[in-house]
Design an enzyme around this catalytic site. Structure first.
Site, PDB file in Angstrom:
ATOM      1  N   GLY A  12       0.829  -1.204   0.000  1.00 14.47           N
ATOM      2  CA  GLY A  12       0.000   0.000   0.000  1.00 14.47           C
ATOM      3  C   GLY A  12       0.865   1.255   0.000  1.00 14.47           C
ATOM      4  O   GLY A  12       2.072   1.207  -0.309  1.00 14.47           O
ATOM      5  N   ALA A  14       2.092   3.212   2.366  1.00 17.52           N
ATOM      6  CA  ALA A  14       3.251   3.300   3.271  1.00 17.52           C
ATOM      7  C   ALA A  14       4.400   2.456   2.733  1.00 17.52           C
ATOM      8  O   ALA A  14       5.565   2.878   2.740  1.00 17.52           O
ATOM      9  CB  ALA A  14       2.860   2.849   4.676  1.00 17.52           C
ATOM     10  N   ASN A  40      -5.728  -1.412   1.366  1.00 16.06           N
ATOM     11  CA  ASN A  40      -6.641  -0.353   1.810  1.00 16.06           C
ATOM     12  C   ASN A  40      -6.343   0.959   1.089  1.00 16.06           C
ATOM     13  O   ASN A  40      -7.243   1.748   0.827  1.00 16.06           O
ATOM     14  CB  ASN A  40      -6.491  -0.125   3.317  1.00 16.06           C
ATOM     15  CG  ASN A  40      -7.256  -1.166   4.116  1.00 16.06           C
ATOM     16  OD1 ASN A  40      -7.997  -1.959   3.543  1.00 16.06           O
ATOM     17  ND2 ASN A  40      -7.079  -1.161   5.418  1.00 16.06           N
ATOM     18  N   GLY A  46     -10.993   8.994   0.391  1.00 14.89           N
ATOM     19  CA  GLY A  46     -10.656  10.264   1.023  1.00 14.89           C
ATOM     20  C   GLY A  46      -9.308  10.716   0.486  1.00 14.89           C
ATOM     21  O   GLY A  46      -8.580   9.947  -0.157  1.00 14.89           O
ATOM     22  N   GLU A 112     -13.733  17.503   5.290  1.00 12.02           N
ATOM     23  CA  GLU A 112     -14.243  16.255   5.870  1.00 12.02           C
ATOM     24  C   GLU A 112     -14.428  16.463   7.362  1.00 12.02           C
ATOM     25  O   GLU A 112     -14.124  17.538   7.893  1.00 12.02           O
ATOM     26  CB  GLU A 112     -13.287  15.087   5.558  1.00 12.02           C
ATOM     27  CG  GLU A 112     -13.294  14.730   4.075  1.00 12.02           C
ATOM     28  CD  GLU A 112     -12.332  13.614   3.688  1.00 12.02           C
ATOM     29  OE1 GLU A 112     -11.715  13.013   4.582  1.00 12.02           O
ATOM     30  OE2 GLU A 112     -12.190  13.363   2.483  1.00 12.02           O
ATOM     31  N   HIS A 226     -16.428   4.125  10.518  1.00 12.31           N
ATOM     32  CA  HIS A 226     -16.805   5.193   9.583  1.00 12.31           C
ATOM     33  C   HIS A 226     -18.330   5.256   9.527  1.00 12.31           C
ATOM     34  O   HIS A 226     -18.993   4.215   9.461  1.00 12.31           O
ATOM     35  CB  HIS A 226     -16.231   4.881   8.194  1.00 12.31           C
ATOM     36  CG  HIS A 226     -16.246   6.046   7.267  1.00 12.31           C
ATOM     37  ND1 HIS A 226     -17.416   6.537   6.718  1.00 12.31           N
ATOM     38  CD2 HIS A 226     -15.258   6.828   6.792  1.00 12.31           C
ATOM     39  CE1 HIS A 226     -17.121   7.576   5.938  1.00 12.31           C
ATOM     40  NE2 HIS A 226     -15.815   7.773   5.975  1.00 12.31           N
ATOM     41  N   ARG A 272     -15.845  11.532  13.529  1.00 14.00           N
ATOM     42  CA  ARG A 272     -16.485  10.291  13.080  1.00 14.00           C
ATOM     43  C   ARG A 272     -17.090   9.468  14.199  1.00 14.00           C
ATOM     44  O   ARG A 272     -18.141   8.847  14.020  1.00 14.00           O
ATOM     45  CB  ARG A 272     -15.446   9.426  12.371  1.00 14.00           C
ATOM     46  CG  ARG A 272     -15.186   9.912  11.005  1.00 14.00           C
ATOM     47  CD  ARG A 272     -14.293   8.977  10.242  1.00 14.00           C
ATOM     48  NE  ARG A 272     -13.974   9.676   9.007  1.00 14.00           N
ATOM     49  CZ  ARG A 272     -12.954   9.404   8.238  1.00 14.00           C
ATOM     50  NH1 ARG A 272     -12.126   8.428   8.549  1.00 14.00           N
ATOM     51  NH2 ARG A 272     -12.750  10.085   7.137  1.00 14.00           N
ATOM     52  N   HIS A 329     -13.426   0.936  10.028  1.00 12.64           N
ATOM     53  CA  HIS A 329     -12.687   1.622   8.973  1.00 12.64           C
ATOM     54  C   HIS A 329     -11.183   1.621   9.239  1.00 12.64           C
ATOM     55  O   HIS A 329     -10.395   1.367   8.341  1.00 12.64           O
ATOM     56  CB  HIS A 329     -13.217   3.047   8.888  1.00 12.64           C
ATOM     57  CG  HIS A 329     -12.641   3.870   7.775  1.00 12.64           C
ATOM     58  ND1 HIS A 329     -12.647   3.455   6.464  1.00 12.64           N
ATOM     59  CD2 HIS A 329     -12.054   5.100   7.778  1.00 12.64           C
ATOM     60  CE1 HIS A 329     -12.086   4.387   5.703  1.00 12.64           C
ATOM     61  NE2 HIS A 329     -11.695   5.385   6.479  1.00 12.64           N
ATOM     62  N   GLU A 353      -0.987   1.894   8.706  1.00 14.01           N
ATOM     63  CA  GLU A 353      -2.017   1.615   9.717  1.00 14.01           C
ATOM     64  C   GLU A 353      -1.596   0.563  10.742  1.00 14.01           C
ATOM     65  O   GLU A 353      -2.076   0.577  11.882  1.00 14.01           O
ATOM     66  CB  GLU A 353      -3.319   1.176   9.013  1.00 14.01           C
ATOM     67  CG  GLU A 353      -4.489   1.054   9.976  1.00 14.01           C
ATOM     68  CD  GLU A 353      -5.797   0.651   9.294  1.00 14.01           C
ATOM     69  OE1 GLU A 353      -5.885   0.756   8.057  1.00 14.01           O
ATOM     70  OE2 GLU A 353      -6.714   0.233  10.016  1.00 14.01           O
ATOM     71  N   ARG A 364      -8.905   9.041  14.580  1.00 11.51           N
ATOM     72  CA  ARG A 364      -8.128   9.690  13.525  1.00 11.51           C
ATOM     73  C   ARG A 364      -8.921  10.783  12.815  1.00 11.51           C
ATOM     74  O   ARG A 364     -10.090  10.592  12.481  1.00 11.51           O
ATOM     75  CB  ARG A 364      -7.673   8.648  12.495  1.00 11.51           C
ATOM     76  CG  ARG A 364      -6.947   9.245  11.314  1.00 11.51           C
ATOM     77  CD  ARG A 364      -6.382   8.172  10.413  1.00 11.51           C
ATOM     78  NE  ARG A 364      -7.372   7.339   9.803  1.00 11.51           N
ATOM     79  CZ  ARG A 364      -8.090   7.680   8.726  1.00 11.51           C
ATOM     80  NH1 ARG A 364      -7.943   8.868   8.165  1.00 11.51           N
ATOM     81  NH2 ARG A 364      -8.961   6.838   8.223  1.00 11.51           N
TER      82      ARG A 364
END
Ligand code: SIN
Length: 524
Positions: A12, A14, A40, A46, A112, A226, A272, A329, A353, A364
């Site tokens: 991903g 990272a 992910n 987002g 957001e 989420h 959230r 999420h 993550e 977060r």
């Protein structure tokens, strides 16, 4: 001196941010148990948060991060990551990364939840993660080798240092890949729950691998649900980005009443955890929940990924009401790391993550996760270049038969069902105890790495992580961010301020973290 080999587990943002920053003098092997498209990050609708407008600032972005994090962020980490992230986003801009622009050619800045300013940069409307992966993959040098469909089964620890990874490919072949450093970038544990936004491959692997290796896991009780997963017939079909509410959509119940009216001053763009719980209470009272998108005229152009999800599910965008429900999420906790992604095990790094950096606190802030991936991937790459060669290996790696896993005699679906029913948005001592007992008393089979299947390996990792998460949730007798206890519904700074629950080598402990400073910013 011979070339050093670094193994990265996961593909991903990272992982690729790390790999792209490694110079040609290093051999970097990126292994991922599915294809490079399955992560992910690829699903991330987002964007990336950073202050752009003159009236916005790094300080304000940090304030919002601390506010969302409910007094559990490591303050220095937050400031530091936002400064570095700001620089890296500007680097992306200078590399012509295709961030969305308005008709005048200015960067389009979305909003957001819990952000006090428009500062979210998107690409491809709601396809930022996919575009970022493509961009980072294009930057990889010829020193980076990608191995798809190869799962990390276990870490090889020699003389207390991480010295490689045991892997298993899709043909069942087991390999010991020796390395000078290992970077876990596997994502979190979304598949512990029934309804989630995560890729199917995100099954707690990095958390469990690091824990088996002797690293410490922290803050596992803080799970972000989420508010808006697209749902049909009780199934989650994907995410409906918070950016949709940022463009003016509002949550309504089946009578058309606004869900967030009177709940929080930021209404539909409240943090959230608050929005998700408000929806949950309405659902418990028997109402279905919808996102009213009628105020967004160009919805299909603005949100192509979500539109295609709706299309496939036979949900009409023209009717202007998308059926939604909260779902797992993001895990705020993870493997404890320092500012460089280093764990307690020398030569083992964790980024993305799977790591707990202290940036996110107990909840977060939206669009801070791709930012964290960029920052920590790059930092780990810088740090690893200062690392000395590890001690020569004894050459006495265990035989594959000696690498053994405890596989519970239940299915992943059984774990998901129990975690969803009792370790989810609203928790209580009685329910947590029941789940813990169920998990603890589960009969297990001992299976070695040669014989274990991929599904059994994922089940072993998930079961281990579910136990640790449940224990953490039981121990934290307060409510904060992504951890809500119906029997302790208030935030309890007197007893819990700055306290972290840590797991290491079979023990659980409460530790005071000096860097976590109580934060009670006024907002909205
Ligand atoms: C979203 O688009 O709502 C998710 C973004 C994020 O998790 O940061």
């Amino acid at each position: 001196m011979s070339c050093q080999t670094i193994i990265v587990v996961g593909a991903g943002a990272a992982a690729l941010s790390f790999a792209a920053a490694m110079p040609p003098s290093y051999e970097v092997i990126v292994i991922t148990k599915e294809s490079v498209h399955d992560s992910n990050s690829t699903l991330a609708q987002g964007g990336i948060a950073t202050s752009i407008m003159p009236e916005d600032s790094i300080v304000q972005h940090a304030e919002d991060t601390l506010y969302a994090g409910c007094g559990h962020n490591h303050v220095e980490t937050v400031n530091d990551a936002i400064v570095d992230g700001h620089r890296l986003v500007h680097e992306l801009i200078s590399q012509a990364f295709p961030f969305d622009k308005d008709q005048q050619g200015r960067l389009r800045l979305g909003k957001e939840g819990a952000h006090s300013a428009n500062r979210i940069l998107h690409a491809g409307g709601d396809a930022t993660g996919r575009m970022l992966i493509r961009h980072l993959a294009d930057k990889l040098g010829s020193n980076v080798v990608l191995k798809e469909y190869e799962a990390a089964a276990d870490l090889w620890i020699e003389n207390g240092c991480c010295a490689g990874v045991w892997t298993k490919d899709s043909t069942g072949e087991v390999r010991l890949r020796k390395a000078d450093g290992v970077v876990l970038a596997t994502g979190g544990c979304g598949n512990l729950f029934q309804m989630h936004t995560n890729d199917r491959s995100v099954t707690s692997d990095g958390l469990s691998l690091a824990y088996r290796a002797g690293a410490e896991l922290t803050d596992l009780e803080f799970v972000q649900f989420h508010p808006t997963l697209l749902v049909k017939k009780g199934l989650a079909l994907g995410l409906v980005s918070e950016a949709v509410r940022g463009e003016g959509a509002v949550l309504i119940d089946e009578n058309g009443q606004r869900v967030m009216e009177g709940v929080h001053p930021m209404k539909d763009l409240a943090p959230r955890d608050i929005v998700s719980r408000a929806i949950h209470h309405k659902q418990k009272a028997g109402s279905r929940i919808f996102l009213d998108i009628t105020s967004i005229p160009d919805f299909t152009q603005r949100f192509p990924t979500i539109s295609s999800l709706c299309d496939k599910a036979g949900i009409s965008i023209e009717q202007g009401r998308l059926p939604v429900s909260p779902g797992m999420h993001f895990l705020m906790g993870g493997v404890s790391v320092n500012r460089w992604g280093e764990t307690a095990v020398p030569h083992l790094y964790v980024v993305g993550e799977a790591a707990c950096t202290g940036f996110h606190g107990a909840n977060r802030l939206a669009s801070n996760s791709l930012l964290e991936c960029l920052v920590y991937g790059k930092r780990a790459a810088e740090r690893i270049q200062t690392m000395k060669h590890r001690m020569p290996l004894s050459g006495k790696a265990p035989k594959p038969e000696e690498i053994v896993f405890s596989v519970p005699e239940c299915s992943l679906e059984d774990i998901q069902k129990n975690m969803t029913a009792h370790v989810s948005m609203i928790r209580s001592e009685a329910e947590l105890r029941n789940v813990r007992n169920w998990l603890e008393e589960m009969p297990v089979q001992r299976i070695n790495v040669k014989d274990i299947t991929k599904a059994e390996l994922e089940l072993a990792h998930s079961w281990q992580t579910a136990k640790l998460m449940t224990d953490s949730a039981l121990l934290r007798t307060e409510s904060r961010g992504g951890h809500f206890r119906s029997d302790f519904p208030a935030r309890d700074d007197a007893n819990w301020k700055g306290k972290q629950i840590v797991h290491s080598k079979g023990r659980i402990a409460i530790r005071h973290n000096e860097g976590i400073v109580n934060h009670a910013a006024a907002h909205a």
